[in-house]
Design a protein around this motif. Structure first.
Motif, mmCIF file in Angstrom:
data_model
loop_
_atom_site.group_PDB
_atom_site.id
_atom_site.type_symbol
_atom_site.label_atom_id
_atom_site.label_comp_id
_atom_site.label_asym_id
_atom_site.label_seq_id
_atom_site.Cartn_x
_atom_site.Cartn_y
_atom_site.Cartn_z
ATOM 1 N N ALA A 195 7.824 -37.260 -96.226
ATOM 2 C CA ALA A 195 8.819 -36.554 -97.032
ATOM 3 C C ALA A 195 8.161 -35.853 -98.220
ATOM 4 C CB ALA A 195 9.889 -37.533 -97.513
ATOM 5 N N ALA A 196 7.210 -36.556 -98.871
ATOM 6 C CA ALA A 196 6.516 -35.952 -100.007
ATOM 7 C C ALA A 196 5.699 -34.737 -99.570
ATOM 8 C CB ALA A 196 5.614 -36.990 -100.672
ATOM 9 N N THR A 197 5.076 -34.828 -98.396
ATOM 10 C CA THR A 197 4.311 -33.699 -97.875
ATOM 11 C C THR A 197 5.215 -32.497 -97.623
ATOM 12 O OG1 THR A 197 2.687 -35.172 -96.857
ATOM 13 C CG2 THR A 197 2.810 -32.927 -96.000
ATOM 14 N N LEU A 198 6.379 -32.746 -97.060
ATOM 15 C CA LEU A 198 7.326 -31.653 -96.805
ATOM 16 C C LEU A 198 7.778 -31.011 -98.116
ATOM 17 C CD1 LEU A 198 9.522 -33.113 -93.915
ATOM 18 C CD2 LEU A 198 7.827 -31.273 -93.776
ATOM 19 N N VAL B 202 4.932 -28.828 -99.332
ATOM 20 C CA VAL B 202 4.870 -27.622 -98.509
ATOM 21 C C VAL B 202 5.979 -26.653 -98.902
ATOM 22 C CG1 VAL B 202 5.269 -26.762 -96.169
ATOM 23 C CG2 VAL B 202 3.667 -28.651 -96.555
ATOM 24 N N ALA B 203 7.188 -27.183 -99.105
ATOM 25 C CA ALA B 203 8.310 -26.318 -99.498
ATOM 26 C C ALA B 203 8.053 -25.692 -100.862
ATOM 27 C CB ALA B 203 9.598 -27.132 -99.514
ATOM 28 N N TYR B 204 7.557 -26.494 -101.800
ATOM 29 C CA TYR B 204 7.263 -25.973 -103.139
ATOM 30 C C TYR B 204 6.211 -24.875 -103.075
ATOM 31 C CZ TYR B 204 4.952 -25.741 -107.687
ATOM 32 O OH TYR B 204 4.369 -25.287 -108.846
ATOM 33 N N SER C 163 2.498 -17.506 -95.937
ATOM 34 C CA SER C 163 2.842 -18.719 -96.691
ATOM 35 C C SER C 163 3.155 -19.882 -95.751
ATOM 36 C CB SER C 163 4.038 -18.448 -97.607
ATOM 37 O OG SER C 163 3.733 -17.468 -98.568
ATOM 38 N N VAL C 164 3.999 -19.626 -94.756
ATOM 39 C CA VAL C 164 4.369 -20.686 -93.813
ATOM 40 C C VAL C 164 3.170 -21.086 -92.962
ATOM 41 C CG1 VAL C 164 5.831 -21.241 -91.834
ATOM 42 C CG2 VAL C 164 6.790 -19.966 -93.767
ATOM 43 N N GLY C 165 2.428 -20.086 -92.484
ATOM 44 C CA GLY C 165 1.296 -20.373 -91.615
ATOM 45 C C GLY C 165 0.198 -21.137 -92.316
ATOM 46 N N LEU C 166 -0.088 -20.765 -93.569
ATOM 47 C CA LEU C 166 -1.137 -21.453 -94.314
ATOM 48 C C LEU C 166 -0.753 -22.901 -94.584
ATOM 49 C CD1 LEU C 166 -3.840 -20.346 -95.227
ATOM 50 C CD2 LEU C 166 -2.895 -20.079 -97.511
ATOM 51 N N ALA C 167 0.517 -23.123 -94.909
ATOM 52 C CA ALA C 167 0.982 -24.494 -95.130
ATOM 53 C C ALA C 167 0.843 -25.326 -93.853
ATOM 54 C CB ALA C 167 2.428 -24.485 -95.606
ATOM 55 N N ALA C 168 1.233 -24.743 -92.724
ATOM 56 C CA ALA C 168 1.121 -25.459 -91.451
ATOM 57 C C ALA C 168 -0.336 -25.748 -91.107
ATOM 58 C CB ALA C 168 1.775 -24.642 -90.336
ATOM 59 N N LEU C 169 -1.210 -24.782 -91.342
ATOM 60 C CA LEU C 169 -2.633 -24.987 -91.057
ATOM 61 C C LEU C 169 -3.234 -26.072 -91.949
ATOM 62 C CD1 LEU C 169 -3.826 -21.290 -90.606
ATOM 63 C CD2 LEU C 169 -3.725 -23.057 -88.832
ATOM 64 N N ALA C 170 -2.841 -26.086 -93.228
ATOM 65 C CA ALA C 170 -3.366 -27.099 -94.146
ATOM 66 C C ALA C 170 -2.948 -28.496 -93.711
ATOM 67 C CB ALA C 170 -2.883 -26.811 -95.568
ATOM 68 N N VAL C 171 -1.668 -28.667 -93.387
ATOM 69 C CA VAL C 171 -1.185 -29.982 -92.944
ATOM 70 C C VAL C 171 -1.873 -30.399 -91.648
ATOM 71 C CG1 VAL C 171 0.837 -31.257 -92.132
ATOM 72 C CG2 VAL C 171 1.032 -29.736 -94.110
ATOM 73 N N ALA C 172 -1.984 -29.454 -90.697
ATOM 74 C CA ALA C 172 -2.615 -29.771 -89.411
ATOM 75 C C ALA C 172 -4.081 -30.141 -89.597
ATOM 76 C CB ALA C 172 -2.487 -28.576 -88.468
ATOM 77 N N SER C 173 -4.789 -29.431 -90.478
ATOM 78 C CA SER C 173 -6.204 -29.703 -90.701
ATOM 79 C C SER C 173 -6.406 -31.079 -91.327
ATOM 80 C CB SER C 173 -6.812 -28.622 -91.592
ATOM 81 O OG SER C 173 -8.168 -28.883 -91.851
ATOM 82 N N VAL D 204 -5.488 -29.001 -101.219
ATOM 83 C CA VAL D 204 -5.962 -27.964 -100.307
ATOM 84 C C VAL D 204 -5.081 -26.720 -100.378
ATOM 85 C CG1 VAL D 204 -6.304 -27.391 -97.866
ATOM 86 C CG2 VAL D 204 -7.054 -29.606 -98.748
ATOM 87 N N LEU D 205 -3.788 -26.927 -100.554
ATOM 88 C CA LEU D 205 -2.841 -25.827 -100.411
ATOM 89 C C LEU D 205 -2.520 -25.114 -101.703
ATOM 90 C CD1 LEU D 205 -1.072 -24.430 -98.267
ATOM 91 C CD2 LEU D 205 0.734 -26.076 -98.802
ATOM 92 N N PHE D 206 -2.394 -25.827 -102.816
ATOM 93 C CA PHE D 206 -1.794 -25.189 -103.998
ATOM 94 C C PHE D 206 -2.400 -25.669 -105.300
ATOM 95 C CE2 PHE D 206 2.200 -23.161 -105.754
ATOM 96 C CZ PHE D 206 2.044 -21.985 -105.053
ATOM 97 N N LEU D 207 -3.679 -26.037 -105.274
ATOM 98 C CA LEU D 207 -4.328 -26.454 -106.511
ATOM 99 C C LEU D 207 -4.401 -25.283 -107.495
ATOM 100 C CD1 LEU D 207 -5.719 -28.955 -107.754
ATOM 101 C CD2 LEU D 207 -7.894 -28.021 -106.934
#
Length: 530
Positions: free
Chosen positions: A28-31, A34-36, A101-111, A140-143
């Motif tokens: 849930a926190a990851t989602l 990602v949404a933020y 934005s959506v693709g990068l978030a998905a790639l970060a989580v998958a990686s 990885v995503l939003f530092l």
């Protein structure tokens, strides 16, 4: 008789329900993260480099040729990275920025999931620390939100599986780890990392491999399946560029050698920049947290990769934060992986406690500074220019003669325009002028002056022949130099390119539509009349 798999009197579903409960909160926190990141990245002005590469990719999909119809300073892989998002834009009608934005978030989580899956092969205790997965995703995503979508961020996401697999190999006496699929994915990710910014990125892979090879007194760390896969893909790419992209070598590289590469800040000044200091502090706190023991292998591999990328940052000499993303991200992840391996607080030494506390504080400060800088980023000038152009003309043709990319990007994307100029801006005119003022030797100064005059005439000719609806130039605020050069005698600020006689003559028939601190918008007179 074998012992029962579960304790008497307890329901068989207890373990699975506990596991689901343990993973539910991190998921849930990851989602939420990602949404933020996705929503915030869409609200912020798109990074100028990202918007330019989206513009280039769109033109390539329209049939224009890199280095012939489009003067792009980066190798072709930088453009190819963004083509999938532009294809999705054409298929769905939704903006490529959204898909990015959506693709990068998905790639970060998958990686991160894939890398964690690999690491757990050597240390199943990591399963207990799923709560740190959202923190890793955030790092990885939003530092640094202002650098969201940059090639360096994509390269970090791509390399994580290789780093994880190499760390697991280092755990094993026989250096064997990973399935065939994991090795191929890791090798492909390593190739992407190298192809995004060769040759600067090679050290981040070479140094960990060489250090482990020396420690083991074996060449096996160099000749792994993933290294061979990555090497083959990289050689294929470089060969294709050499064969099919010859203008990159004949036209682009000479310009970069003359103008772009010499625009470097001194190494001494680069060493004082905050990304370098922050990485050194993260490395120090990670090492301190491990005391009196050695740093864990997982954290060691990440710190070696990050440290090996620092020379690339220094050699580029620009000081831009996006170029520091690899070592900052690797440093943050190294701290996290060491953090989960620390003993209980009461068992830590004073040095380890100090390292833990200071490392956590540093991560929080970097994250807060990144978010605040992004949210306070001024965009009034861009919004005003976007509104003025949108009211005056629909889907305009655009050229930028400004001194930097910021003038034309992401404005062209924001107004749904079509950039018709061969160059993204007149950066080569501005930079050559700065190098001349920086006191180069007479021969170099003469060459730079000739280059500058040639590009001014080319730009004037292109404005005359293409007659775009909109021409963009610098605003009323004198643009700062891309890097801090030591220029003698404090010369007066250069005049905007529109004041050059050749360019001014080409701009006859244009009138001022809007001018603010960031941009001057000129519109063709007959276009305004429509």
């Amino acid at each position: 008789m074998d012992a029962p798999l579960i304790a008497p009197g307890k329901p068989a579903s207890l373990n699975s329900s506990q596991a689901a409960s343990r993973l539910g909160a991190p998921a849930a926190a990851t989602l939420l993260i990602v949404a933020y990141a996705t929503i915030t990245s869409l609200l912020l002005p798109v990074n100028v480099d990202v918007s330019w590469l989206l513009t280039v990719g769109d033109r390539v999909l329209n049939g224009e040729r890199l280095y012939v119809d489009i003067a792009e300073a980066n190798p072709p892989f930088s453009t190819w990275l963004y083509l999938p998002f532009l294809v999705m834009e054409r298929l769905t009608g939704l903006a490529a920025e959204l898909w990015l934005s959506v693709g990068l978030a998905a790639l970060a989580v998958a990686s991160i999931w894939f890398s964690a899956r690999i690491l757990i092969q050597a240390d199943e205790s990591l399963k207990r620390y799923a709560r740190l997965a959202p923190v890793a995703v955030f790092c990885v995503l939003f530092l640094l939100p202002l650098d969201f979508g940059q090639r360096e961020q994509i390269s970090v996401i791509a390399l994580l599986p290789w780093l994880a697999l190499f760390s697991v190999r280092d755990h094993r006496v026989d250096f064997h780890a990973g399935s065939a699929a994991e090795r191929i994915v890791a090798g492909a990710g390593a190739a992407v990392f190298v192809m995004i910014k060769p040759p600067y990125s090679v050290l981040a892979l070479a140094v960990p491999a060489l250090v482990v090879a020396l420690q083991r007194r074996s060449l096996r760390p160099l000749w792994t399946t993933e290294n061979i896969v990555g090497g083959i893909l990289t050689v294929i790419y470089l060969t294709a560029v050499a064969v099919f992209m010859r203008p990159f070598f004949t036209d682009v590289l000479p310009l970069l050698r003359q103008v772009y590469l010499p625009m470097r800040a001194p190494v001494v000044d680069m060493l004082t920049l905050w990304p370098i200091e922050a990485f050194l502090a993260m490395a120090a706190t990670t090492l301190a947290m491990a005391r009196p023991d050695r740093i864990h292998r997982d954290a060691k591999i990440l710190l070696l990769a990050g440290t090996a990328y620092v020379p690339a940052f220094l050699m580029m000499g620009k000081g831009w934060t996006y170029q520091a993303l690899p070592f900052l991200t690797f440093g943050a992840l190294a701290f996290l992986l060491q953090f989960v391996r620390r003993p209980p607080w009461r068992d830590l030494t004073i040095l380890a406690r100090t390292g833990t506390a200071l490392g956590l504080l540093l991560l929080i400060l970097i994250a807060l500074q990144g978010q605040v800088s992004a949210l306070l980023q001024p965009r009034g000038d861009l919004d005003a220019a976007t509104a003025a152009i949108a009211i005056a003309v629909d889907r305009p043709t655009v050229m930028s003669i400004g001194s930097r990319l910021q003038v034309g990007n992401p404005l062209v994307r924001a107004v749904g325009g079509r950039l018709v100029g061969r160059h993204p801006s007149a950066w080569m005119v501005r930079d050559s002028g700065l190098l001349i003022e920086a006191g180069r030797d007479p021969v170099t100064r003469t060459e730079l002056q000739a280059l500058r005059d040639t590009y001014i005439l080319d730009i004037a000719k292109e404005v005359t022949t293409k007659r775009p609806d909109i021409v963009l130039d610098d605003g009323t605020t004198v643009p700062s130099a891309p890097v801090l050069l030591k220029i003698a005698d404090n010369p007066p600020p250069p005049k905007p390119l529109r004041d050059n006689p050749a360019v001014a003559d080409a701009l006859r028939g244009y009138r001022l539509l809007l001018q603010n601190g960031s941009v001057t918008v000129l519109i063709r007179a007959d276009t305004a009349a429509r």
